[in-house]
Design an enzyme around this catalytic site. Structure first.
Site, mmCIF file in Angstrom:
data_model
loop_
_atom_site.group_PDB
_atom_site.id
_atom_site.type_symbol
_atom_site.label_atom_id
_atom_site.label_comp_id
_atom_site.label_asym_id
_atom_site.label_seq_id
_atom_site.Cartn_x
_atom_site.Cartn_y
_atom_site.Cartn_z
ATOM 1 C CE LYS A 148 7.383 4.321 0.414
ATOM 2 N NZ LYS A 148 7.575 4.049 1.848
ATOM 3 C CE LYS A 254 4.415 1.755 7.536
ATOM 4 N NZ LYS A 254 5.388 2.829 7.710
HETATM 5 MG MG LIG Z 1 7.345 5.630 5.967
#
Ligand SMILES: [Mg+2]
Length: 335
Positions: A148, A254
């Site tokens: 991240k 997702k």
């Molecule tokens: Mg992402």
């Protein structure tokens, strides 16, 4: 995969909620995430078949909240007639996924495939901690890592990136995920650096916020490092809209928050999209659905997912029995 010939069955419905504390809170551009909450669904019919499903909401991705999902489950009668059409649930995408999955698992022969570990990317801790964390994951067999970014000043993070790339063995691939948190200038800094690293950076995920479609397209033209959309495509309708508007980069998908699994699968079978099937920290029930989807798409669609699945997430979750591939045992943990 479609059960149109199945007559609606009468099933018994039960649900149990779960709450899991991450072993370490997860830091993202959205803030700190400490607990994963969700709901396990169980359908049983008179033939003795059982189907488990999972609702794993992610409100900052536009899904319902856990309490909205629970309120919905409480309104479902404990005996119900059930088919495969859950299109009544567009405002409850996590529930839509969960109920479709429970119905699929009720009506299909159970097969629990798994893939070799190098088919799963592993999430590194955010920030400097990544510099040491990769090696245990490499030893486990992971070859694709996700990190991240957008949580510290660009210059600091770029310095960490240089150190990380010096340490990572050749053959390792790195995915960077900005969660839409970079400004345009920072995005240029990152992409410029990534291009210099050659193909060791597999892609940058969502460098700019979802409302910057034109700017994202410009970035894809200017840099060689591929760009993936994630926050831009949190619903199936958004995914289709980006496809029709000409996005030919990567899509992070997702399924647990996207809504209808059946309609997602149909779209990926009909069109060729470059996708990464990705987890939102589900239990083994949701996780298996993602693996099955990736394998089925590999066998019968235009979109043959060839990238590592975004789901090396188990090391972030406690050993609480919810990763048990024996789903009845998993269910019993929640009593
Ligand atoms: Mg992402």
């Amino acid at each position: 995969m479609h059960h149109v010939n199945d007559k609606p069955a009468v099933a018994t419905f039960e649900f149990r909620s779960y709450r899991r504390a991450f072993r370490r809170p997860i830091k993202t551009h959205y803030g700190i995430w400490k607990h994963r909450e969700g709901i396990i669904l169980k359908l049983s019919d008179h033939q003795g078949r059982i189907g488990f499903g999972e609702v794993a909401p992610l409100p900052w991705f536009g899904t319902e909240t856990q309490s909205q999902a629970i309120a919905f489950c409480q309104r479902i009668p404990s005996r119900l007639s059930i088919g495969d059409d859950f299109s009544i649930l567009p405002t409850l995408p996590a529930c839509q996924f969960g109920f479709e999955l429970a119905y699929r698992n009720l009506t299909k022969d159970i097969h629990c495939a798994d893939l070799a570990i190098h088919h799963y990317s592993a999430l590194l801790p955010t920030g400097e901690a990544a510099l040491d964390a990769w090696s245990a994951l490499w030893a486990m067999g992971h070859r694709t890592f996700k990190w991240k970014i957008g949580v510290a000043p660009v210059s600091v993070e770029l310095a960490w990136l240089s150190q990380l790339m010096e340490r990572l063995p050749l053959g390792a691939q790195l995915r960077l995920d900005a969660n839409g948190g970079l400004c345009e200038i920072a995005a240029h800094h990152w992409l410029d650096r990534c291009d210099r690293l050659g193909h060791r950076i597999e892609f940058i995920e969502q460098p700019l916020p979802p409302n910057c479609f034109a700017e994202l397209i410009k970035l894809t033209r200017r840099y060689q490092t591929p760009i993936a959309l994630d926050e831009s495509v949190t619903t199936l309708d958004q995914l289709k809209a980006h496809y029709y508007r000409g996005w030919r980069g990567i899509y992070v998908v997702k399924p647990a928050v996207l809504g209808s699994l059946n309609r997602l699968q149909q779209f990926c079978e009909d069109y060729s999209i470059d996708l990464v099937v990705s987890s939102v920290f589900e239990t083994d029930i949701g996780r298996q659905a993602l693996i099955d989807l990736a394998i089925e798409l590999q066998n019968s669609s235009f979109s043959k997912p060839h990238r590592a699945l975004g789901m090396g997430t188990q090391q972030w979750l406690p050993h609480d029995g919810l990763d048990d591939p024996d789903w009845e045992a998993l269910w019993q943990q929640l009593e």
